[in-house]
Design a protein around this motif. Structure first.
Motif, short mmCIF file in Angstrom:
data_model
loop_
_atom_site.label_atom_id
_atom_site.label_comp_id
_atom_site.label_asym_id
_atom_site.label_seq_id
_atom_site.Cartn_x
_atom_site.Cartn_y
_atom_site.Cartn_z
N CYS A 56 0.82 -1.22 0.00
CA CYS A 56 0.00 0.00 0.00
C CYS A 56 0.85 1.26 0.00
O CYS A 56 0.34 2.36 -0.14
N GLU A 57 2.17 1.09 0.16
CA GLU A 57 3.14 2.19 0.11
C GLU A 57 2.85 3.28 1.14
O GLU A 57 3.00 4.46 0.87
N GLN A 58 2.41 2.83 2.31
CA GLN A 58 2.18 3.75 3.41
C GLN A 58 3.01 3.31 4.61
O GLN A 58 3.31 2.13 4.78
N GLU A 90 -2.19 -5.11 7.70
CA GLU A 90 -3.45 -5.05 6.95
C GLU A 90 -3.32 -5.70 5.59
O GLU A 90 -4.16 -6.50 5.18
N CYS A 91 -2.25 -5.36 4.89
CA CYS A 91 -2.05 -5.93 3.55
C CYS A 91 -1.77 -7.42 3.63
O CYS A 91 -2.22 -8.18 2.78
N GLU A 92 -1.03 -7.81 4.65
CA GLU A 92 -0.70 -9.23 4.80
C GLU A 92 -1.97 -10.05 4.99
O GLU A 92 -2.17 -11.06 4.32
N SER A 93 -2.86 -9.59 5.89
CA SER A 93 -4.09 -10.34 6.13
C SER A 93 -5.03 -10.22 4.93
O SER A 93 -5.78 -11.15 4.62
N GLU A 94 -4.96 -9.09 4.25
CA GLU A 94 -5.79 -8.93 3.05
C GLU A 94 -5.37 -9.90 1.96
O GLU A 94 -6.20 -10.53 1.30
N MET A 95 -4.06 -10.03 1.80
CA MET A 95 -3.54 -10.94 0.79
C MET A 95 -3.96 -12.38 1.09
O MET A 95 -4.35 -13.12 0.20
N VAL A 110 -8.03 -15.83 -5.59
CA VAL A 110 -7.34 -15.61 -6.88
C VAL A 110 -8.26 -14.97 -7.92
O VAL A 110 -7.79 -14.34 -8.86
N SER A 111 -9.57 -15.11 -7.73
CA SER A 111 -10.51 -14.52 -8.68
C SER A 111 -10.83 -13.06 -8.33
O SER A 111 -11.48 -12.36 -9.09
N PHE A 165 -1.81 -7.47 -5.92
CA PHE A 165 -0.96 -8.00 -4.85
C PHE A 165 0.24 -8.74 -5.43
O PHE A 165 1.37 -8.56 -4.97
N ILE A 166 -0.02 -9.54 -6.43
CA ILE A 166 1.06 -10.29 -7.07
C ILE A 166 2.09 -9.33 -7.66
O ILE A 166 3.29 -9.51 -7.51
N HIS A 167 1.57 -8.30 -8.30
CA HIS A 167 2.45 -7.30 -8.91
C HIS A 167 3.33 -6.64 -7.86
O HIS A 167 4.54 -6.47 -8.05
N GLN A 168 2.72 -6.26 -6.74
CA GLN A 168 3.47 -5.61 -5.67
C GLN A 168 4.47 -6.58 -5.05
O GLN A 168 5.60 -6.19 -4.73
N MET A 169 4.06 -7.81 -4.89
CA MET A 169 4.95 -8.82 -4.32
C MET A 169 6.15 -9.08 -5.22
O MET A 169 7.24 -9.36 -4.76
#
Ligand SMILES: [Zn+2]
Length: 62
Positions: free
Chosen positions: A13-15, A31-36, A41-42, A49-53
């Motif tokens: 999220c770059e925050q 937050e992002c970890e639990s969101e991921m 996948v749909s 997320f994949i892109h950011q990872m």
């Protein structure tokens, strides 16, 4: 000089976040970890997320 240890800027999220995990020295906030984890996948956000990872893996390779 970069102080990676003190860098808590989430790569997703770059925050700046106080809580999160480190993956290969890159920070991912709680937050992002639990969101991921809860993102199917749909889900429209999944490719994001994949892109950011992918940023993490590219940096590891460097
Ligand atoms: Zn985040």
């Amino acid at each position: 000089m970069e102080e990676e240890v003190q860098n808590t800027k989430c790569i997703i999220c770059e925050q700046e976040k106080p809580l999160g995990i480190r993956i290969c020295s890159q920070f991912v906030c709680d937050e992002c970890e639990s969101e991921m984890v809860n993102t199917d996948v749909s889900d429209a956000r999944y490719p994001f997320f994949i892109h950011q990872m992918n940023k993490i893996w590219y940096r590891v390779d460097a």
